[in-house]
Design an enzyme around this catalytic site. Structure first.
Site, PDB file in Angstrom:
ATOM      1  N   LYS A 121       0.827  -1.209   0.000  1.00 27.98           N
ATOM      2  CA  LYS A 121       0.000   0.000   0.000  1.00 27.98           C
ATOM      3  C   LYS A 121       0.872   1.275   0.000  1.00 27.98           C
ATOM      4  CE  LYS A 121      -4.098  -2.232   1.113  1.00 27.98           C
ATOM      5  NZ  LYS A 121      -3.653  -3.591   0.963  1.00 27.98           N
TER       6      LYS A 121
HETATM    7  C1  LIG Z   1      -4.231  -4.703   0.359  1.00 25.75           C
HETATM    8  C2  LIG Z   1      -3.406  -5.934   0.262  1.00 25.75           C
HETATM    9  C3  LIG Z   1      -3.659  -6.925  -0.718  1.00 25.75           C
HETATM   10  C4  LIG Z   1      -4.817  -6.844  -1.681  1.00 25.75           C
HETATM   11  O1  LIG Z   1      -4.655  -5.877  -2.670  1.00 25.75           O
HETATM   12  P1  LIG Z   1      -5.896  -5.397  -3.556  1.00 25.75           P
HETATM   13  O2  LIG Z   1      -5.422  -4.243  -4.329  1.00 25.75           O
HETATM   14  O3  LIG Z   1      -6.984  -5.042  -2.570  1.00 25.75           O
HETATM   15  O4  LIG Z   1      -6.301  -6.554  -4.411  1.00 25.75           O
HETATM   16  C5  LIG Z   1      -2.794  -8.011  -0.775  1.00 25.75           C
HETATM   17  N1  LIG Z   1      -1.775  -8.151   0.093  1.00 25.75           N
HETATM   18  C6  LIG Z   1      -1.523  -7.239   1.061  1.00 25.75           C
HETATM   19  C7  LIG Z   1      -0.388  -7.471   1.998  1.00 25.75           C
HETATM   20  C8  LIG Z   1      -2.304  -6.089   1.166  1.00 25.75           C
HETATM   21  O5  LIG Z   1      -2.050  -5.185   2.139  1.00 25.75           O
END
Ligand SMILES: *Cc1c(COP(=O)(O)O)cnc(C)c1O
Length: 482
Positions: free
Chosen positions: A126
């Site tokens: 993120k």
């Molecule tokens: C948010 C997240 C995901 C999922 O990503 P999306 O864009 O919602 O599909 C996968 N792995 C981790 C560690 C995340 O924080």
């Protein structure tokens, strides 16, 4: 060094954005950034998809991550952000990463590679989007002499990434609600040890759903929304998606570009998927001209997307808690952007379909649409047992610790038997130390936090505790906001 993307497109014709439900006003980038969700409940997408320069992938070998990011993002922000400011924002955003490469690539076996997306301040992917997005917020707001209040609910990763992205920024105040006792200690401390005056952590006596309901209720209170200038940085924000397009180009260029270890081959990507934001960014990369063999959607037991690819229908079920909590979702909100494209950008049809999905919990797609989807996407469901087995096996064979989300991506890539002979790049979305219990359960080893967080458990925490009560929360924000 090249001057990437400086003249393309002409800044005199800035990108416009349209809603996937077809009934909201067209906006420019600065407006889309601050709006998040469209007025008609839809998600914003560019009015036209920009095309990469035909030689972009060939040039990546000679570019650093910030240069690739600048070239990929410029068409989306032109007209709202100056080119020089974009370069500065991206340079500062990615200087917070613990790796000079920003997204290092590691080979696991013949075809399998990991793209490590977790070297940012909060150890999950993120940060890649939120570090630039926090700075873009500040840029746009400062220019308009405006100030906003971001409110959000978090079950873990998003909260800390959002807080790190806006800490100490003059134009933003952030209130982040987490359910008391229901986020891991690492996750809580990553939020509550940020002592900046503009950061307000609130432990709510309730569940994650209660926190989310509070946020929704605050947004629904129009007088409050206007008074506090409420805003959000959730995963449906277009700016977050666009920032994720970059690492697809980066990995393709480094691996399949001239001089790369898989020069001339078509790469595939395997993506641990929750809200579909990450893998949709991969689709955007293909739409702009990146040559990709397959996009593999990795689901945990919450497998609505894997079932969609198998059956051609979206069928909602209840959310089951798993070892990969950031993928514990019922509906993947960003999928709406793909559906909008699959249906020839018919916003009215998307609006009807989304309403019907919510009421009947079912949505079927035509065979010809699914054939198109399956020509690029594949998917698999990896349950907790298999997730642990993948973590154990990767450790035994390669001496490398991986987190449970990453393990879902690797497991899915194996299930899908990706065609061709190009590299299969698994997106490693979290650092193993972010999910130490699962990693220890699988390998017997408790992964250590990286140096910049090594003293996390010794740092002072700052947060307030509130009951699950809208009135109390509203008064708290009014009293503590600026
Ligand atoms: C948010 C997240 C995901 C999922 O990503 P999306 O864009 O919602 O599909 C996968 N792995 C981790 C560690 C995340 O924080």
């Amino acid at each position: 060094m090249t001057q990437p993307g400086r003249l393309s497109p002409d800044p005199a014709t800035p990108m416009r954005y349209v809603s996937t439900r077809g009934a909201a006003p067209e906006l420019d980038f600065a407006q889309v950034l601050l709006a998040g969700l469209a007025d008609d409940g839809g998600l914003y997408v560019p009015a036209q998809w920009p095309a990469f320069a035909p030689d972009l992938v060939e040039r990546v070998a000679d570019m650093d991550y910030v240069q690739v990011a600048t070239e990929v993002l410029w068409p989306y922000v032109a007209g709202s952000i100056d080119h020089d400011r974009l370069v500065t924002i991206l340079t500062e955003a990615y200087a917070t990463f613990a790796s000079d490469e920003v997204v290092p690539l590691r080979q696991l076996d013949d075809r399998l590679w990991l793209a490590e997306l977790f070297h940012g301040p909060t150890l999950a992917f993120k940060d890649i989007a939120l570090q630039p997005v926090g700075r873009l917020f500040d840029e746009v707001l400062a220019r308009q002499d405006r100030h906003v209040t971001i409110v959000g609910a978090t079950s873990g990763d998003t909260g800390s990434a959002a807080i790190e992205a806006v800490r100490d920024r003059d134009s933003v105040e952030i209130f982040m609600f987490h359910p008391v006792g229901r986020v891991s200690e690492v996750q809580r401390r990553q939020m509550t040890t940020v002592l900046s005056a503009n950061v307000h952590n609130v432990a709510i006596d309730g569940t994650f759903d209660d926190c989310q309901d509070l946020v929704k209720a605050l947004f629904a209170d129009e007088a409050f929304r206007v008074r506090r200038q409420l805003s959000a940085v959730n995963s449906i924000n277009w700016a977050r998606v666009m920032a994720q397009v970059v690492y697809y180009v980066w990995a393709a260029g480094r691996l399949s570009g001239p001089g790369g270890p898989a020069a001339g081959s078509r790469p595939s990507f395997s993506v641990p998927t929750g809200n579909f934001g990450n893998v949709f960014a991969g689709w955007v990369a293909t739409r702009s001209g990146l040559d990709v063999e397959r996009l593999v959607v990795g689901s945990n037991s919450n497998d609505i997307l894997a079932r969609w690819l198998a059956t051609g229908a979206l069928d909602m079920t209840v959310v089951e808690p798993t070892l990969s909590p950031s993928m514990d979702i019922q509906v993947s909100s960003n999928q709406e952007r793909l559906v909008f494209e699959l249906w020839g950008r018919d916003g009215a049809r998307v609006a009807d379909a989304m309403a019907s999905l919510r009421s009947t919990r079912h949505l079927a797609f035509d065979d010809n649409v699914m054939a198109e989807v399956r020509s690029l996407f594949d998917g698999a469901r990896i349950d907790d047992d298999e997730t642990l087995a993948v973590i154990a096996e990767v450790y035994a064979r390669h001496g490398m610790l991986i987190d449970p989300h990453t393990a879902v991506g690797i497991g899915a890539a194996r299930h899908c038997d990706v065609p061709g002979d190009g590299p299969v790049v698994c997106l490693a979305t979290a650092h193993p130390a972010k999910f130490p219990d699962a990693v220890e359960q699988a390998t017997g080893i408790r992964p250590a936090l990286p140096a910049h967080l090594a003293d996390l458990f010794d740092r002072p925490e700052k947060f307030d505790s509130l009951p699950n009560d809208l009135d109390t929360v509203r008064r708290y924000i009014d009293a503590n906001g600026r």
